[in-house]
Design a protein around this motif. Structure first.
Motif, PDB file in Angstrom:
ATOM      1  N   CYS A  94       2.554 -38.263  29.338  1.00 20.80           N
ATOM      2  CA  CYS A  94       2.279 -37.103  30.185  1.00 20.80           C
ATOM      3  C   CYS A  94       2.608 -35.826  29.430  1.00 20.80           C
ATOM      4  O   CYS A  94       3.124 -35.858  28.318  1.00 20.80           O
ATOM      5  N   PRO A 151       4.671 -28.370  32.436  1.00 22.77           N
ATOM      6  CA  PRO A 151       4.524 -28.775  33.839  1.00 22.77           C
ATOM      7  C   PRO A 151       3.114 -28.607  34.395  1.00 22.77           C
ATOM      8  O   PRO A 151       2.800 -29.157  35.451  1.00 22.77           O
ATOM      9  N   PRO A 176       2.045 -27.544  41.179  1.00 23.92           N
ATOM     10  CA  PRO A 176       3.361 -28.116  41.469  1.00 23.92           C
ATOM     11  C   PRO A 176       3.303 -29.608  41.817  1.00 23.92           C
ATOM     12  O   PRO A 176       4.294 -30.323  41.653  1.00 23.92           O
ATOM     13  N   TYR A 181       1.841 -31.876  40.183  1.00 24.81           N
ATOM     14  CA  TYR A 181       2.046 -32.661  38.958  1.00 24.81           C
ATOM     15  C   TYR A 181       3.524 -33.017  38.810  1.00 24.81           C
ATOM     16  O   TYR A 181       3.883 -34.162  38.506  1.00 24.81           O
ATOM     17  N   THR A 182       4.391 -32.033  39.017  1.00 28.51           N
ATOM     18  CA  THR A 182       5.835 -32.274  38.924  1.00 28.51           C
ATOM     19  C   THR A 182       6.301 -33.179  40.058  1.00 28.51           C
ATOM     20  O   THR A 182       7.134 -34.070  39.841  1.00 28.51           O
ATOM     21  N   THR A 183       5.769 -32.985  41.237  1.00 23.31           N
ATOM     22  CA  THR A 183       6.134 -33.831  42.375  1.00 23.31           C
ATOM     23  C   THR A 183       5.802 -35.294  42.082  1.00 23.31           C
ATOM     24  O   THR A 183       6.617 -36.194  42.342  1.00 23.31           O
ATOM     25  N   ALA A 203       5.367 -36.670  39.068  1.00 21.82           N
ATOM     26  CA  ALA A 203       6.220 -37.131  37.966  1.00 21.82           C
ATOM     27  C   ALA A 203       7.583 -37.526  38.506  1.00 21.82           C
ATOM     28  O   ALA A 203       8.157 -38.555  38.115  1.00 21.82           O
ATOM     29  N   ASP A 204       8.115 -36.725  39.420  1.00 23.19           N
ATOM     30  CA  ASP A 204       9.394 -37.021  40.057  1.00 23.19           C
ATOM     31  C   ASP A 204       9.309 -38.340  40.829  1.00 23.19           C
ATOM     32  O   ASP A 204      10.196 -39.190  40.725  1.00 23.19           O
ATOM     33  N   GLY A 206       8.883 -30.517  30.406  1.00 24.28           N
ATOM     34  CA  GLY A 206       7.641 -30.631  31.153  1.00 24.28           C
ATOM     35  C   GLY A 206       7.667 -31.805  32.116  1.00 24.28           C
ATOM     36  O   GLY A 206       8.702 -32.145  32.683  1.00 24.28           O
ATOM     37  N   LEU A 207       6.517 -32.443  32.309  1.00 18.79           N
ATOM     38  CA  LEU A 207       6.442 -33.571  33.231  1.00 18.79           C
ATOM     39  C   LEU A 207       7.301 -34.732  32.762  1.00 18.79           C
ATOM     40  O   LEU A 207       7.918 -35.416  33.578  1.00 18.79           O
ATOM     41  N   THR A 248      10.768 -34.428  33.869  1.00 22.48           N
ATOM     42  CA  THR A 248      10.916 -34.753  35.282  1.00 22.48           C
ATOM     43  C   THR A 248      11.004 -36.257  35.487  1.00 22.48           C
ATOM     44  O   THR A 248      11.839 -36.741  36.255  1.00 22.48           O
TER      45      THR A 248
END
Length: 149
Positions: A10, A14, A18, A20-22, A24-25, A46-47, A50
């Motif tokens: 990935c 980021p 947003p 994308y980060t969610t 990845a989390d 970045g991702l 996360t």
């Protein structure tokens, strides 16, 4: 019980959404909660940063492999996983994806390769793969080598 391993490719940024980060989390959480081992290329920004944050505090992180070249790095990562998940990313993520896709096309592996298609990020890529097949540059089986979720 044999621990399963997932190689994650990935972005080291980021991105502009947003979600994308969610996602990845959520992937990092799911890996940790299911005790799946994360295989990644040592990036923590970045991702990827996360995803990786869910590994913090784990005591079973005993393997750190130093490689001399990017090709060797990609091969070691792939050889140490049971599946590949590709989140949104740039040229590096595409390079990693196409390498494992090519290896699959050549019959070198049968591992799942999954595109996490957050908000349609990978739609242009899947359209391109359709185009490659339609124009006769790959067998239709290529389309079955990548799952999009």
């Amino acid at each position: 019980m044999i621990q399963k391993s997932v190689c994650v490719y990935c972005g080291s940024r980021p991105g502009d959404d947003p979600e994308y980060t969610t996602q990845a989390d959520a992937l990092g959480r799911a890996l940790a909660q299911n005790d799946w081992r994360l295989v990644y290329g040592a990036g923590d920004v970045g991702l990827m940063g996360t995803v990786v944050k869910w590994e913090v505090g784990k005591t079973d992180l005993t393997t750190y492999v130093v490689t001399e070249t990017m090709h060797e790095r990609k091969k070691v990562m792939f050889m140490n996983c049971d599946a590949v998940v590709v989140l949104p990313g740039g040229a590096g993520s595409l390079d990693e994806l196409f390498e494992v896709l090519t290896w699959r096309q050549l019959g070198l592996h049968q591992k799942p390769v999954i595109l996490l298609n957050t908000n349609g990020y990978w739609d242009p890529l899947t359209a391109l793969l359709d185009h490659v097949v339609a124009r006769g540059f790959a067998e239709e089986s290529l389309l079955g080598y990548v799952d999009t979720v």
